[in-house]
Scaffold this motif. Structure first.
Motif, PDB file in Angstrom:
ATOM      1  N   ILE A 128       0.834  -1.193   0.000  1.00  0.00           N
ATOM      2  CA  ILE A 128       0.000   0.000   0.000  1.00  0.00           C
ATOM      3  C   ILE A 128       0.872   1.247   0.000  1.00  0.00           C
ATOM      4  O   ILE A 128       0.603   2.210  -0.726  1.00  0.00           O
ATOM      5  CB  ILE A 128      -0.947  -0.002   1.219  1.00  0.00           C
ATOM      6  CG1 ILE A 128      -1.898  -1.204   1.146  1.00  0.00           C
ATOM      7  CG2 ILE A 128      -1.740   1.300   1.303  1.00  0.00           C
ATOM      8  CD1 ILE A 128      -2.668  -1.467   2.401  1.00  0.00           C
ATOM      9  N   ALA A 129       1.934   1.214   0.803  1.00  0.00           N
ATOM     10  CA  ALA A 129       2.831   2.366   0.885  1.00  0.00           C
ATOM     11  C   ALA A 129       3.445   2.680  -0.469  1.00  0.00           C
ATOM     12  O   ALA A 129       3.474   3.835  -0.902  1.00  0.00           O
ATOM     13  CB  ALA A 129       3.922   2.106   1.925  1.00  0.00           C
ATOM     14  N   SER A 130       3.915   1.649  -1.165  1.00  0.00           N
ATOM     15  CA  SER A 130       4.525   1.901  -2.475  1.00  0.00           C
ATOM     16  C   SER A 130       3.478   2.343  -3.494  1.00  0.00           C
ATOM     17  O   SER A 130       3.745   3.198  -4.335  1.00  0.00           O
ATOM     18  CB  SER A 130       5.285   0.668  -2.969  1.00  0.00           C
ATOM     19  OG  SER A 130       4.392  -0.394  -3.217  1.00  0.00           O
ATOM     20  N   GLU A 131       2.290   1.789  -3.413  1.00  0.00           N
ATOM     21  CA  GLU A 131       1.230   2.148  -4.353  1.00  0.00           C
ATOM     22  C   GLU A 131       0.759   3.591  -4.153  1.00  0.00           C
ATOM     23  O   GLU A 131       0.487   4.307  -5.116  1.00  0.00           O
ATOM     24  CB  GLU A 131       0.042   1.194  -4.174  1.00  0.00           C
ATOM     25  CG  GLU A 131      -1.010   1.322  -5.232  1.00  0.00           C
ATOM     26  CD  GLU A 131      -2.090   0.273  -5.077  1.00  0.00           C
ATOM     27  OE1 GLU A 131      -3.219   0.664  -4.744  1.00  0.00           O
ATOM     28  OE2 GLU A 131      -1.788  -0.916  -5.284  1.00  0.00           O
ATOM     29  N   LEU A 132       0.677   4.023  -2.894  1.00  0.00           N
ATOM     30  CA  LEU A 132       0.181   5.366  -2.595  1.00  0.00           C
ATOM     31  C   LEU A 132       1.295   6.399  -2.450  1.00  0.00           C
ATOM     32  O   LEU A 132       1.022   7.573  -2.225  1.00  0.00           O
ATOM     33  CB  LEU A 132      -0.664   5.356  -1.317  1.00  0.00           C
ATOM     34  CG  LEU A 132      -1.947   4.518  -1.359  1.00  0.00           C
ATOM     35  CD1 LEU A 132      -2.638   4.542  -0.011  1.00  0.00           C
ATOM     36  CD2 LEU A 132      -2.876   5.020  -2.450  1.00  0.00           C
ATOM     37  N   GLY A 133       2.549   5.937  -2.550  1.00  0.00           N
ATOM     38  CA  GLY A 133       3.678   6.854  -2.428  1.00  0.00           C
ATOM     39  C   GLY A 133       3.837   7.401  -1.017  1.00  0.00           C
ATOM     40  O   GLY A 133       4.137   8.577  -0.830  1.00  0.00           O
ATOM     41  N   MET A 134       3.610   6.549  -0.035  1.00  0.00           N
ATOM     42  CA  MET A 134       3.701   6.945   1.368  1.00  0.00           C
ATOM     43  C   MET A 134       4.721   6.063   2.061  1.00  0.00           C
ATOM     44  O   MET A 134       5.121   5.035   1.526  1.00  0.00           O
ATOM     45  CB  MET A 134       2.349   6.754   2.081  1.00  0.00           C
ATOM     46  CG  MET A 134       1.193   7.486   1.469  1.00  0.00           C
ATOM     47  SD  MET A 134      -0.382   7.009   2.210  1.00  0.00           S
ATOM     48  CE  MET A 134      -0.247   7.767   3.811  1.00  0.00           C
ATOM     49  N   SER A 135       5.098   6.429   3.278  1.00  0.00           N
ATOM     50  CA  SER A 135       5.953   5.561   4.073  1.00  0.00           C
ATOM     51  C   SER A 135       5.072   4.497   4.732  1.00  0.00           C
ATOM     52  O   SER A 135       3.868   4.685   4.908  1.00  0.00           O
ATOM     53  CB  SER A 135       6.704   6.354   5.142  1.00  0.00           C
ATOM     54  OG  SER A 135       5.804   6.817   6.126  1.00  0.00           O
ATOM     55  N   GLU A 137       5.154   3.639   7.774  1.00  0.00           N
ATOM     56  CA  GLU A 137       4.694   4.181   9.056  1.00  0.00           C
ATOM     57  C   GLU A 137       3.445   5.033   8.877  1.00  0.00           C
ATOM     58  O   GLU A 137       2.522   4.990   9.702  1.00  0.00           O
ATOM     59  CB  GLU A 137       5.799   5.001   9.722  1.00  0.00           C
ATOM     60  CG  GLU A 137       6.987   4.188  10.167  1.00  0.00           C
ATOM     61  CD  GLU A 137       7.948   3.833   9.037  1.00  0.00           C
ATOM     62  OE1 GLU A 137       7.937   4.515   7.985  1.00  0.00           O
ATOM     63  OE2 GLU A 137       8.694   2.848   9.193  1.00  0.00           O
ATOM     64  N   ALA A 138       3.392   5.810   7.802  1.00  0.00           N
ATOM     65  CA  ALA A 138       2.215   6.652   7.534  1.00  0.00           C
ATOM     66  C   ALA A 138       0.989   5.790   7.241  1.00  0.00           C
ATOM     67  O   ALA A 138      -0.124   6.107   7.678  1.00  0.00           O
ATOM     68  CB  ALA A 138       2.491   7.595   6.375  1.00  0.00           C
ATOM     69  N   VAL A 139       1.193   4.682   6.534  1.00  0.00           N
ATOM     70  CA  VAL A 139       0.080   3.775   6.244  1.00  0.00           C
ATOM     71  C   VAL A 139      -0.428   3.155   7.546  1.00  0.00           C
ATOM     72  O   VAL A 139      -1.635   3.100   7.792  1.00  0.00           O
ATOM     73  CB  VAL A 139       0.509   2.676   5.241  1.00  0.00           C
ATOM     74  CG1 VAL A 139      -0.578   1.629   5.076  1.00  0.00           C
ATOM     75  CG2 VAL A 139       0.858   3.288   3.900  1.00  0.00           C
ATOM     76  N   ARG A 140       0.500   2.698   8.400  1.00  0.00           N
ATOM     77  CA  ARG A 140       0.102   2.108   9.690  1.00  0.00           C
ATOM     78  C   ARG A 140      -0.657   3.132  10.546  1.00  0.00           C
ATOM     79  O   ARG A 140      -1.662   2.791  11.177  1.00  0.00           O
ATOM     80  CB  ARG A 140       1.324   1.605  10.446  1.00  0.00           C
ATOM     81  CG  ARG A 140       1.946   0.373   9.869  1.00  0.00           C
ATOM     82  CD  ARG A 140       3.109  -0.118  10.738  1.00  0.00           C
ATOM     83  NE  ARG A 140       3.909  -1.093  10.064  1.00  0.00           N
ATOM     84  CZ  ARG A 140       3.616  -2.375   9.961  1.00  0.00           C
ATOM     85  NH1 ARG A 140       2.518  -2.833  10.516  1.00  0.00           N
ATOM     86  NH2 ARG A 140       4.410  -3.211   9.322  1.00  0.00           N
ATOM     87  N   MET A 141      -0.165   4.360  10.579  1.00  0.00           N
ATOM     88  CA  MET A 141      -0.799   5.406  11.373  1.00  0.00           C
ATOM     89  C   MET A 141      -2.214   5.686  10.866  1.00  0.00           C
ATOM     90  O   MET A 141      -3.155   5.775  11.653  1.00  0.00           O
ATOM     91  CB  MET A 141       0.035   6.688  11.312  1.00  0.00           C
ATOM     92  CG  MET A 141      -0.570   7.839  12.097  1.00  0.00           C
ATOM     93  SD  MET A 141       0.242   9.395  11.788  1.00  0.00           S
ATOM     94  CE  MET A 141      -0.092   9.633  10.062  1.00  0.00           C
ATOM     95  N   ASN A 142      -2.384   5.788   9.550  1.00  0.00           N
ATOM     96  CA  ASN A 142      -3.710   6.036   8.988  1.00  0.00           C
ATOM     97  C   ASN A 142      -4.657   4.876   9.245  1.00  0.00           C
ATOM     98  O   ASN A 142      -5.840   5.077   9.512  1.00  0.00           O
ATOM     99  CB  ASN A 142      -3.605   6.341   7.489  1.00  0.00           C
ATOM    100  CG  ASN A 142      -3.255   7.783   7.238  1.00  0.00           C
ATOM    101  OD1 ASN A 142      -4.023   8.666   7.556  1.00  0.00           O
ATOM    102  ND2 ASN A 142      -2.076   8.022   6.686  1.00  0.00           N
ATOM    103  N   MET A 143      -4.155   3.648   9.166  1.00  0.00           N
ATOM    104  CA  MET A 143      -4.996   2.485   9.448  1.00  0.00           C
ATOM    105  C   MET A 143      -5.394   2.466  10.918  1.00  0.00           C
ATOM    106  O   MET A 143      -6.538   2.147  11.253  1.00  0.00           O
ATOM    107  CB  MET A 143      -4.264   1.191   9.060  1.00  0.00           C
ATOM    108  CG  MET A 143      -5.118  -0.032   9.201  1.00  0.00           C
ATOM    109  SD  MET A 143      -6.608   0.050   8.166  1.00  0.00           S
ATOM    110  CE  MET A 143      -7.417  -1.453   8.629  1.00  0.00           C
ATOM    111  N   SER A 144      -4.474   2.814  11.781  1.00  0.00           N
ATOM    112  CA  SER A 144      -4.781   2.871  13.208  1.00  0.00           C
ATOM    113  C   SER A 144      -5.865   3.906  13.495  1.00  0.00           C
ATOM    114  O   SER A 144      -6.801   3.654  14.259  1.00  0.00           O
ATOM    115  CB  SER A 144      -3.508   3.202  13.990  1.00  0.00           C
ATOM    116  OG  SER A 144      -3.797   3.363  15.348  1.00  0.00           O
ATOM    117  N   ARG A 145      -5.744   5.060  12.870  1.00  0.00           N
ATOM    118  CA  ARG A 145      -6.754   6.103  13.053  1.00  0.00           C
ATOM    119  C   ARG A 145      -8.108   5.684  12.469  1.00  0.00           C
ATOM    120  O   ARG A 145      -9.161   5.991  13.034  1.00  0.00           O
ATOM    121  CB  ARG A 145      -6.286   7.401  12.415  1.00  0.00           C
ATOM    122  CG  ARG A 145      -5.155   8.037  13.199  1.00  0.00           C
ATOM    123  CD  ARG A 145      -4.674   9.301  12.568  1.00  0.00           C
ATOM    124  NE  ARG A 145      -3.590   9.883  13.355  1.00  0.00           N
ATOM    125  CZ  ARG A 145      -2.814  10.841  12.932  1.00  0.00           C
ATOM    126  NH1 ARG A 145      -2.975  11.356  11.717  1.00  0.00           N
ATOM    127  NH2 ARG A 145      -1.854  11.307  13.708  1.00  0.00           N
TER     128      ARG A 145
END
Length: 159
Positions: A128-135, A137-145
Motif C-alpha cells: 500500500i505504501a509503495s502504491e500510494l507513495g507513502m511511508s 509508518e504513515a500507512v500504519r498510522m492512517n490504518m490505526s486512526r
C-alpha cells in the motif's frame, strides 16, 4: 559489508536463526519460510555496513516476520462459539455494505483507501505504501486512526 559476506554470515547463523524461528512458530516449514523472508528482506534493503549490524538485523527481522506470521494465524473457528448467543448480523450483502459505510463515516479519503486495501484486498502495508507513495509508518498510522474511528462509530451505534 558486501553481499557475499551477507550470504556467508546468513549461512553461518542459519541454524541459530532456524531454532529462533521454531521457538516462535513451532512449525518447521513455517520457520524455513520465515528464514527465506528474513534473508530476502535484508538482501533487498542492501548490505549492512558491518557484520555485527547484519547479525542484529537478521535476528530483528526474523523476530518481526515471526510475529507477523503469528498474528495472521490468530483466527478462531466459528464452531468453537455458541452461535445462538452471538448478536445478529445483517442478513444480506447490501445490509453489510450499508453497515460498513455507516461505520466508516468520518474517515478521510486516504484512511478509507487504506482500510479498503487492507480489509477487502488483503494487501500488506508495504504494498500500500509503495502504491500510494507513502511511508509504511504513515500507512500504519492512517490504518490505526481508521480503526479507532470505526470503533467509535460502532460504540455510538450500540448505545
Amino acid at each position: 559489508m558486501k553481499t557475499d559476506s551477507l550470504t556467508y554470515l546468513f549461512m553461518a547463523l542459519r541454524e541459530k536463526l532456524h531454532r529462533s524461528a521454531l521457538r516462535f512458530l513451532r512449525d518447521d516449514e513455517e520457520a524455513k519460510d520465515a528464514l527465506q523472508d528474513t534473508f530476502f528482506k535484508l538482501w533487498k534493503n542492501g548490505p549492512p555496513d558491518s557484520e555485527s549490524e547484519a547479525r542484529n538485523k537478521l535476528f530483528t527481522i526474523l523476530k518481526n516476520i515471526c510475529i507477523d506470521r503469528l498474528r495472521k494465524q490468530t483466527t478462531f473457528p466459528l464452531n468453537d462459539y455458541d452461535t445462538e448467543t452471538m448478536s445478529v448480523m445483517p442478513d444480506d450483502i447490501e445490509d453489510m455494505d450499508r453497515l460498513e459505510r455507516l461505520l466508516s463515516t468520518g474517515l478521510t479519503d486516504i484512511q478509507r483507501q487504506i482500510y479498503k486495501r487492507i480489509v477487502h484486498e488483503s494487501m500488506e502495508y508495504e504494498e500500500i505504501a509503495s502504491e500510494l507513495g507513502m511511508s509504511v509508518e504513515a500507512v500504519r498510522m492512517n490504518m490505526s486512526r481508521a480503526r479507532k474511528r470505526i470503533r467509535e462509530n460502532y460504540q455510538k451505534l450500540n448505545r
